[in-house]
Write a protein that holds these residues in place. Structure first.
Motif, PDB file in Angstrom:
ATOM      1  N   ASP A  42      81.521  57.866  74.495  1.00 25.92           N
ATOM      2  CA  ASP A  42      82.592  57.905  75.656  1.00 25.92           C
ATOM      3  C   ASP A  42      83.142  57.362  76.190  1.00 25.92           C
ATOM      4  N   ILE A  43      82.890  55.747  75.787  1.00 27.92           N
ATOM      5  CA  ILE A  43      83.509  54.510  76.353  1.00 27.92           C
ATOM      6  C   ILE A  43      85.008  54.863  76.484  1.00 27.92           C
ATOM      7  N   LEU A  44      85.365  55.288  74.603  1.00 27.78           N
ATOM      8  CA  LEU A  44      86.441  55.381  74.354  1.00 27.78           C
ATOM      9  C   LEU A  44      86.747  56.785  73.938  1.00 27.78           C
ATOM     10  N   GLN A  45      85.868  57.838  73.659  1.00 27.94           N
ATOM     11  CA  GLN A  45      86.666  59.349  73.121  1.00 27.94           C
ATOM     12  C   GLN A  45      87.155  60.080  74.660  1.00 27.94           C
TER      13      GLN A  45
ATOM     14  N   VAL B 260      66.186  54.096  75.327  1.00 28.01           N
ATOM     15  CA  VAL B 260      66.538  54.171  76.922  1.00 28.01           C
ATOM     16  C   VAL B 260      66.719  54.993  77.467  1.00 28.01           C
ATOM     17  N   ASN B 261      66.288  55.246  78.527  1.00 25.38           N
ATOM     18  CA  ASN B 261      67.335  56.821  79.035  1.00 25.38           C
ATOM     19  C   ASN B 261      68.348  56.170  79.961  1.00 25.38           C
ATOM     20  N   ASN B 262      69.646  55.687  79.314  1.00 21.57           N
ATOM     21  CA  ASN B 262      70.564  56.017  80.033  1.00 21.57           C
ATOM     22  C   ASN B 262      71.805  56.361  78.495  1.00 21.57           C
ATOM     23  N   SER B 263      73.187  56.554  79.270  1.00 22.45           N
ATOM     24  CA  SER B 263      73.571  57.253  78.507  1.00 22.45           C
ATOM     25  C   SER B 263      73.794  56.651  77.351  1.00 22.45           C
ATOM     26  N   TYR B 264      73.923  55.369  76.792  1.00 23.85           N
ATOM     27  CA  TYR B 264      74.017  54.820  75.359  1.00 23.85           C
ATOM     28  C   TYR B 264      72.669  54.746  74.331  1.00 23.85           C
ATOM     29  N   GLY B 265      71.446  55.101  75.371  1.00 21.21           N
ATOM     30  CA  GLY B 265      70.336  55.746  74.913  1.00 21.21           C
ATOM     31  C   GLY B 265      70.135  56.785  74.761  1.00 21.21           C
ATOM     32  N   GLN B 266      71.129  57.732  74.807  1.00 24.22           N
ATOM     33  CA  GLN B 266      70.660  59.234  75.081  1.00 24.22           C
ATOM     34  C   GLN B 266      72.053  59.502  74.283  1.00 24.22           C
ATOM     35  N   ALA B 267      73.493  58.284  74.048  1.00 17.96           N
ATOM     36  CA  ALA B 267      73.982  58.972  72.588  1.00 17.96           C
ATOM     37  C   ALA B 267      73.253  58.877  71.693  1.00 17.96           C
ATOM     38  N   ILE B 268      72.547  57.513  70.880  1.00 18.90           N
ATOM     39  CA  ILE B 268      72.134  57.302  70.172  1.00 18.90           C
ATOM     40  C   ILE B 268      71.071  57.997  69.142  1.00 18.90           C
ATOM     41  N   ARG B 269      70.496  58.690  70.498  1.00 17.69           N
ATOM     42  CA  ARG B 269      68.973  59.791  70.666  1.00 17.69           C
ATOM     43  C   ARG B 269      69.605  60.893  69.386  1.00 17.69           C
ATOM     44  N   ASN B 270      70.718  61.496  70.222  1.00 16.01           N
ATOM     45  CA  ASN B 270      71.671  62.384  70.040  1.00 16.01           C
ATOM     46  C   ASN B 270      71.600  62.153  68.874  1.00 16.01           C
ATOM     47  N   HIS B 271      72.524  61.910  68.261  1.00 19.00           N
ATOM     48  CA  HIS B 271      73.793  61.879  66.741  1.00 19.00           C
ATOM     49  C   HIS B 271      72.457  61.364  66.018  1.00 19.00           C
ATOM     50  N   LEU B 272      70.912  61.012  66.569  1.00 21.32           N
ATOM     51  CA  LEU B 272      69.660  60.339  65.172  1.00 21.32           C
ATOM     52  C   LEU B 272      69.372  61.424  65.037  1.00 21.32           C
ATOM     53  N   LYS B 273      68.931  62.658  65.440  1.00 19.20           N
ATOM     54  CA  LYS B 273      68.517  63.528  65.901  1.00 19.20           C
ATOM     55  C   LYS B 273      69.476  64.657  64.497  1.00 19.20           C
TER      56      LYS B 273
END
Length: 430
Positions: free
Chosen positions: A167-170, A214-227
């Motif tokens: 979401d930094i760019l998109q 890690v429970n921030n936007s970076y960690g959550q984004a990776i988690r969501n995409h891995l799933k």
């Protein structure tokens, strides 16, 4: 000439309202502390406006603002990233400066965002006011979000050094922001494609995974995409657990993962979080058959790997990687190690690459006018970099169309690229 890049224009105004508050009190100065560095000729020049030498000619200096965490929990990596920006500027100056501007020297000025979202935007504002023609930063995704919003409002080009959140760019309607590295979605997709293949092709089994992030936007984004991507590659996520940023203990999280008994734990952390994970694994005398990571700085950081010792051996991490197949990589690495007496990790190397991209954009523009620099970045194709990926060339949304997150593995205490083969310096050890 002004930038022609138009993307997501319908959301621009709404995005500005959403993110302006996150930038904090950007009108105040002095809290984070900006200073000039010795990469060029000292402090910035001018008032940070869009004006400058246009259409080629001469200029005494061009100013890059480095917005990184220089204190706090991310300071070790952030300082290395800032030093990488300095080194890129110094190497350009030693080679004659910006040729299209009559040999103008590249000056780097710095600001400390402490890894905090509320300081990311403020530091950008201070650096712009101090005279930066272009900005780079910020490592922590929340800080980068606010930093880029301020740069966009000021029509100042911003080349992201490292920050993974999509979401930094998109979806934000940004026209002045560029990211050479892969975003979170690409990082997770590359993990799901490359890591199981590297393990399976070398005799290992990878059917189940537990996520530690890690429970921030970076960690959550990776988690969501891995799933999303892991099941497409026949890997089932059987457990997931988050670590709060700055937490010093991960025993509860590791107990949960241990109970699920996955083939691999996938870590997505900054350096301290990965170290905390390793300590908890040791304390509980547990390690899965494969310990892996996605976009985790811990296992590509030479200093962290050295501190972890034997425990780090065998860990695979798909992340930014330095290209070991070209001579320039070793040349830059040795110069950095000698000059700054710290490790040149893949994260630090990506900051160096981002700085070279920024400098190449200025060279192509032949101008210190921010709109002309921005227009040059839009059309840039930069191949002479040290990252393990193809030429840096930006799509309409500011993402690098050739971004790649190869697989690294710690082998005998050293971080090595092991996959894909075109960038590999060693074979995967499973």
């Amino acid at each position: 000439m002004p930038s022609n890049r138009k993307r997501h224009t319908a959301t621009s105004r709404r995005s500005f309202i959403k993110y302006a508050g996150a930038a904090g009190t950007i009108g105040l100065t002095g809290l984070a502390g900006c200073a000039s560095d010795d990469a060029g000729n000292g402090g910035g020049g001018g008032n940070g406006s869009g004006g400058g030498t246009a259409g080629g000619g001469n200029a005494e200096e061009v100013v890059i603002g480095s917005n990184h965490p220089l204190s706090g929990g991310l300071a070790s990596t952030g300082t290395g990233m800032h030093n990488a920006v300095r080194l890129a500027a110094e190497r350009k100056n030693e080679a004659g400066g910006i040729e299209s501007l009559g040999g103008a020297q590249v000056t780097v000025i710095k600001g400390d965002n402490q890894g905090k979202q509320e300081l990311g935007g403020q530091v950008s504002q201070e650096l712009i006011e101090e005279g930066a023609h272009l900005l780079t930063g910020c490592y922590a995704s929340p800080a980068t979000t606010s930093a880029t919003q301020v740069a966009e409002r000021a029509k100042t080009p911003f080349v992201v050094s490292v920050a993974a959140d999509d979401d930094i760019l998109q979806g934000r309607g940004l026209n002045y922001v560029y990211r050479p590295q892969p975003p979170a979605k690409k990082m997770a997709e590359d993990y799901a494609t490359l890591v199981p293949e590297a393990i399976r092709d070398n005799g290992g089994t990878l059917d189940t995974a537990g996520l530690f992030y890690v429970n921030n936007s970076y960690g959550q984004a990776i988690r969501n995409h891995l799933k999303t991507f892991l099941p497409e590659n026949d890997v089932e996520v059987v457990a997931e657990t988050a670590l709060e940023f700055g937490a010093s203990n991960a025993n509860t999280q590791v107990s949960k993962l241990k109970g699920a008994d996955p083939d691999t734990i996938i870590a997505t952390t900054y350096v301290p979080g990965g170290v905390t994970l390793m300590k908890a694994l040791r304390d509980q005398n547990y390690r899965p058959p494969h310990l892996t990571a996605c976009a985790s700085a811990t296992f590509t950081d030479d200093d962290a790997v050295a501190d972890l010792g034997q425990a780090a051996n065998g860990v695979m991490d798909n992340n930014y990687a330095l290209n070991p197949t070209i001579e320039k990589t070793e040349e830059v690495k040795q110069q950095f190690n000698k000059q700054f007496d710290q490790g040149f990790s893949a994260t630090v190397g990506m900051a160096y690459t981002a700085a070279e991209v920024a400098i190449a954009g200025i060279e192509a523009a032949g101008s210190t006018d921010k709109d002309e620099i921005n227009a040059a970045l839009e059309k840039l194709e930069y191949a002479d970099h040290i990252a393990a990926m193809g030429p840096v060339s930006f799509k309409e949304n500011g993402e690098n169309e050739n971004a790649l997150a190869p697989v690294n593995q710690v082998q005998e205490g050293a971080v090595k690229v092991v996959y894909p083969e075109e960038y590999a310096e060693a074979k995967p050890q499973v």
